[in-house]
Design a protein around this motif. Structure first.
Motif, PDB file in Angstrom:
ATOM      1  N   VAL A  49       0.842  -1.206   0.000  1.00  0.00           N
ATOM      2  CA  VAL A  49       0.000   0.000   0.000  1.00  0.00           C
ATOM      3  C   VAL A  49       0.870   1.245   0.000  1.00  0.00           C
ATOM      4  CG1 VAL A  49      -1.610   1.342   1.403  1.00  0.00           C
ATOM      5  CG2 VAL A  49      -2.008  -1.090   1.046  1.00  0.00           C
ATOM      6  N   ALA A  50       1.893   1.270   0.860  1.00  0.00           N
ATOM      7  CA  ALA A  50       2.768   2.443   0.946  1.00  0.00           C
ATOM      8  C   ALA A  50       3.482   2.691  -0.374  1.00  0.00           C
ATOM      9  CB  ALA A  50       3.787   2.257   2.070  1.00  0.00           C
ATOM     10  N   ALA A  51       3.865   1.618  -1.046  1.00  0.00           N
ATOM     11  CA  ALA A  51       4.614   1.761  -2.290  1.00  0.00           C
ATOM     12  C   ALA A  51       3.751   2.287  -3.430  1.00  0.00           C
ATOM     13  CB  ALA A  51       5.228   0.410  -2.684  1.00  0.00           C
ATOM     14  N   THR A  52       2.451   2.014  -3.399  1.00  0.00           N
ATOM     15  CA  THR A  52       1.592   2.393  -4.525  1.00  0.00           C
ATOM     16  C   THR A  52       0.733   3.621  -4.249  1.00  0.00           C
ATOM     17  OG1 THR A  52      -0.120   0.873  -3.763  1.00  0.00           O
ATOM     18  CG2 THR A  52       1.468   0.013  -5.365  1.00  0.00           C
ATOM     19  N   THR A  53       0.914   4.261  -3.093  1.00  0.00           N
ATOM     20  CA  THR A  53       0.107   5.433  -2.759  1.00  0.00           C
ATOM     21  C   THR A  53       1.000   6.540  -2.228  1.00  0.00           C
ATOM     22  OG1 THR A  53      -0.237   4.769  -0.464  1.00  0.00           O
ATOM     23  CG2 THR A  53      -1.831   3.941  -2.072  1.00  0.00           C
ATOM     24  N   ASN A  54       0.372   7.658  -1.885  1.00  0.00           N
ATOM     25  CA  ASN A  54       1.106   8.778  -1.299  1.00  0.00           C
ATOM     26  C   ASN A  54       1.092   8.747   0.226  1.00  0.00           C
ATOM     27  OD1 ASN A  54       1.762   9.904  -3.800  1.00  0.00           O
ATOM     28  ND2 ASN A  54      -0.213  10.928  -3.937  1.00  0.00           N
ATOM     29  N   PHE A  55       0.670   7.637   0.829  1.00  0.00           N
ATOM     30  CA  PHE A  55       0.614   7.526   2.283  1.00  0.00           C
ATOM     31  C   PHE A  55       1.992   7.190   2.838  1.00  0.00           C
ATOM     32  CE2 PHE A  55      -3.666   6.154   0.826  1.00  0.00           C
ATOM     33  CZ  PHE A  55      -4.388   7.208   1.363  1.00  0.00           C
ATOM     34  N   SER A  56       2.301   7.777   3.985  1.00  0.00           N
ATOM     35  CA  SER A  56       3.583   7.465   4.620  1.00  0.00           C
ATOM     36  C   SER A  56       3.547   6.059   5.200  1.00  0.00           C
ATOM     37  CB  SER A  56       3.876   8.470   5.738  1.00  0.00           C
ATOM     38  OG  SER A  56       3.005   8.250   6.831  1.00  0.00           O
ATOM     39  N   SER A  57       4.727   5.476   5.387  1.00  0.00           N
ATOM     40  CA  SER A  57       4.773   4.126   5.963  1.00  0.00           C
ATOM     41  C   SER A  57       4.224   4.137   7.393  1.00  0.00           C
ATOM     42  CB  SER A  57       6.188   3.566   5.921  1.00  0.00           C
ATOM     43  OG  SER A  57       7.079   4.425   6.601  1.00  0.00           O
ATOM     44  N   ALA A  58       4.397   5.244   8.133  1.00  0.00           N
ATOM     45  CA  ALA A  58       3.858   5.335   9.499  1.00  0.00           C
ATOM     46  C   ALA A  58       2.329   5.325   9.469  1.00  0.00           C
ATOM     47  CB  ALA A  58       4.369   6.596  10.185  1.00  0.00           C
ATOM     48  N   SER A  59       1.726   6.050   8.508  1.00  0.00           N
ATOM     49  CA  SER A  59       0.276   6.071   8.382  1.00  0.00           C
ATOM     50  C   SER A  59      -0.262   4.698   8.005  1.00  0.00           C
ATOM     51  CB  SER A  59      -0.166   7.081   7.318  1.00  0.00           C
ATOM     52  OG  SER A  59       0.133   8.390   7.709  1.00  0.00           O
ATOM     53  N   VAL A  60       0.440   4.031   7.108  1.00  0.00           N
ATOM     54  CA  VAL A  60       0.021   2.700   6.674  1.00  0.00           C
ATOM     55  C   VAL A  60       0.090   1.720   7.839  1.00  0.00           C
ATOM     56  CG1 VAL A  60       0.587   0.760   5.162  1.00  0.00           C
ATOM     57  CG2 VAL A  60       0.610   3.094   4.263  1.00  0.00           C
ATOM     58  N   ALA A  61       1.158   1.795   8.624  1.00  0.00           N
ATOM     59  CA  ALA A  61       1.296   0.905   9.784  1.00  0.00           C
ATOM     60  C   ALA A  61       0.183   1.174  10.794  1.00  0.00           C
ATOM     61  CB  ALA A  61       2.668   1.085  10.423  1.00  0.00           C
ATOM     62  N   LEU A  62      -0.147   2.440  11.007  1.00  0.00           N
ATOM     63  CA  LEU A  62      -1.221   2.808  11.932  1.00  0.00           C
ATOM     64  C   LEU A  62      -2.557   2.256  11.439  1.00  0.00           C
ATOM     65  CD1 LEU A  62      -1.890   4.469  14.499  1.00  0.00           C
ATOM     66  CD2 LEU A  62      -2.235   6.444  13.004  1.00  0.00           C
ATOM     67  N   ALA A  63      -2.836   2.412  10.154  1.00  0.00           N
ATOM     68  CA  ALA A  63      -4.090   1.910   9.586  1.00  0.00           C
ATOM     69  C   ALA A  63      -4.162   0.395   9.660  1.00  0.00           C
ATOM     70  CB  ALA A  63      -4.233   2.387   8.140  1.00  0.00           C
ATOM     71  N   GLY A  64      -3.053  -0.283   9.391  1.00  0.00           N
ATOM     72  CA  GLY A  64      -3.036  -1.746   9.429  1.00  0.00           C
ATOM     73  C   GLY A  64      -3.254  -2.302  10.826  1.00  0.00           C
ATOM     74  N   GLY A  65      -2.917  -1.526  11.845  1.00  0.00           N
ATOM     75  CA  GLY A  65      -3.088  -1.975  13.224  1.00  0.00           C
ATOM     76  C   GLY A  65      -4.378  -1.511  13.869  1.00  0.00           C
ATOM     77  N   PHE A  66      -5.199  -0.762  13.144  1.00  0.00           N
ATOM     78  CA  PHE A  66      -6.450  -0.223  13.679  1.00  0.00           C
ATOM     79  C   PHE A  66      -7.523  -1.301  13.554  1.00  0.00           C
ATOM     80  CE2 PHE A  66     -10.118   2.763  13.681  1.00  0.00           C
ATOM     81  CZ  PHE A  66      -9.811   3.453  14.834  1.00  0.00           C
ATOM     82  N   THR A  67      -7.523  -2.241  14.501  1.00  0.00           N
ATOM     83  CA  THR A  67      -8.361  -3.429  14.392  1.00  0.00           C
ATOM     84  C   THR A  67      -9.135  -3.697  15.678  1.00  0.00           C
ATOM     85  OG1 THR A  67      -6.627  -4.883  15.213  1.00  0.00           O
ATOM     86  CG2 THR A  67      -6.687  -4.505  12.826  1.00  0.00           C
ATOM     87  N   GLU A  68     -10.083  -4.622  15.574  1.00  0.00           N
ATOM     88  CA  GLU A  68     -10.871  -5.054  16.725  1.00  0.00           C
ATOM     89  C   GLU A  68      -9.965  -5.631  17.817  1.00  0.00           C
ATOM     90  OE1 GLU A  68     -14.445  -8.288  17.644  1.00  0.00           O
ATOM     91  OE2 GLU A  68     -13.803  -7.902  15.585  1.00  0.00           O
ATOM     92  N   LYS A  69      -8.931  -6.366  17.409  1.00  0.00           N
ATOM     93  CA  LYS A  69      -8.023  -7.002  18.377  1.00  0.00           C
ATOM     94  C   LYS A  69      -7.350  -5.970  19.276  1.00  0.00           C
ATOM     95  CE  LYS A  69      -4.241 -10.256  18.726  1.00  0.00           C
ATOM     96  NZ  LYS A  69      -3.314 -11.131  18.037  1.00  0.00           N
ATOM     97  N   ASP A  70      -7.064  -4.789  18.725  1.00  0.00           N
ATOM     98  CA  ASP A  70      -6.417  -3.708  19.467  1.00  0.00           C
ATOM     99  C   ASP A  70      -7.442  -2.723  20.031  1.00  0.00           C
ATOM    100  OD1 ASP A  70      -4.178  -2.161  20.393  1.00  0.00           O
ATOM    101  OD2 ASP A  70      -4.451  -0.817  18.687  1.00  0.00           O
ATOM    102  N   CYS A  71      -8.723  -3.120  20.033  1.00  0.00           N
ATOM    103  CA  CYS A  71      -9.816  -2.236  20.475  1.00  0.00           C
ATOM    104  C   CYS A  71      -9.759  -0.903  19.739  1.00  0.00           C
ATOM    105  CB  CYS A  71      -9.796  -2.035  21.988  1.00  0.00           C
ATOM    106  SG  CYS A  71     -10.069  -3.535  22.934  1.00  0.00           S
ATOM    107  N   TYR A  72      -9.411  -0.969  18.454  1.00  0.00           N
ATOM    108  CA  TYR A  72      -9.355   0.208  17.593  1.00  0.00           C
ATOM    109  C   TYR A  72      -8.539   1.337  18.237  1.00  0.00           C
ATOM    110  CZ  TYR A  72     -12.998  -2.537  15.452  1.00  0.00           C
ATOM    111  OH  TYR A  72     -13.710  -3.580  14.891  1.00  0.00           O
ATOM    112  N   GLY A  73      -7.357   0.984  18.689  1.00  0.00           N
ATOM    113  CA  GLY A  73      -6.426   1.978  19.235  1.00  0.00           C
ATOM    114  C   GLY A  73      -6.613   2.306  20.696  1.00  0.00           C
TER     115      GLY A  73
END
Length: 199
Positions: free
Chosen positions: A17-41
């Motif tokens: 995703v980071a390679a094909t978009t203008n999103f930073s790798s930090a933003s991509v990592a944050l989005a990828g970890g925004f899950t039910e398992k982590d209680c959405y942050g």
């Protein structure tokens, strides 16, 4: 072993995703970890020491220290993860000359304007919003959410806590008093609960 396979898959997807978009790798990592398992942050519920809102959803300025601001930019990024969280969609407009649809959530009779909040195991996540309608939209977008509790506290915005079971005022026994990282003491005002119709 299973966890490593999942993590590797997420890492490869995030890198792609980071390679094909203008999103930073930090933003991509944050989005990828925004899950039910982590209680959405917000893995630490608001009644425990060290809690911190997991997200902000609204049209105002995001409070300081919130890493997941659910604005159009971040929501676009979240949409690139097909099995992840997707931001709330605005409700469809009511057709002209039609009666308004029944309210999908109703305010719980005895859970109104309290000085304590819900504190139960059906906790899903919590964050900050501008309005009760924003919290309603968040509950609609989180899988399994059937109840939301809005209240004011030290965070400066309306706090929105989501739960997977409908609650009564008997569950509202978090009355603040927790010391915050900046040394302030948490307080609770205007705590109100809303249950999804049919639950």
């Amino acid at each position: 072993m299973y966890f490593n396979a999942i993590f590797s898959t997420l890492f490869v997807a995030a890198a792609s995703v980071a390679a094909t978009t203008n999103f930073s790798s930090a933003s991509v990592a944050l989005a990828g970890g925004f899950t039910e398992k982590d209680c959405y942050g917000a893995p630490t519920p608001p009644w425990k020491t060290g809690h911190h809102p997991g997200w902000y959803y609204g049209s105002g300025t995001a409070p300081k220290g919130i890493s997941c601001v659910l604005d159009s930019f971040f929501c676009e990024l979240l949409n690139l993860f097909p099995s992840g969280y997707h931001c709330p969609s605005p409700p469809p407009p009511t057709p002209p000359h039609s009666p308004p649809p029944p309210a999908p959530y109703t305010q719980v009779k005895d859970f109104y304007n309290l000085e304590c909040t819900a504190q139960v195991d059906s906790y899903l996540t919590y964050g900050l919003v501008d309005t009760v309608d924003d919290c309603y939209a968040m509950c609609n977008s989180v899988s399994g959410c059937t109840f939301f509790n809005t209240y004011h506290d030290v965070n400066g915005k309306l706090t929105c806590a989501l739960f997977s079971s409908c609650l009564t005022a008997a569950c509202a026994d978090n009355c603040g008093g927790q010391t915050q990282p900046d040394g302030s003491i948490d307080y609770i005002t205007q705590s109100t609960g809303y249950c999804k119709a049919g639950y």
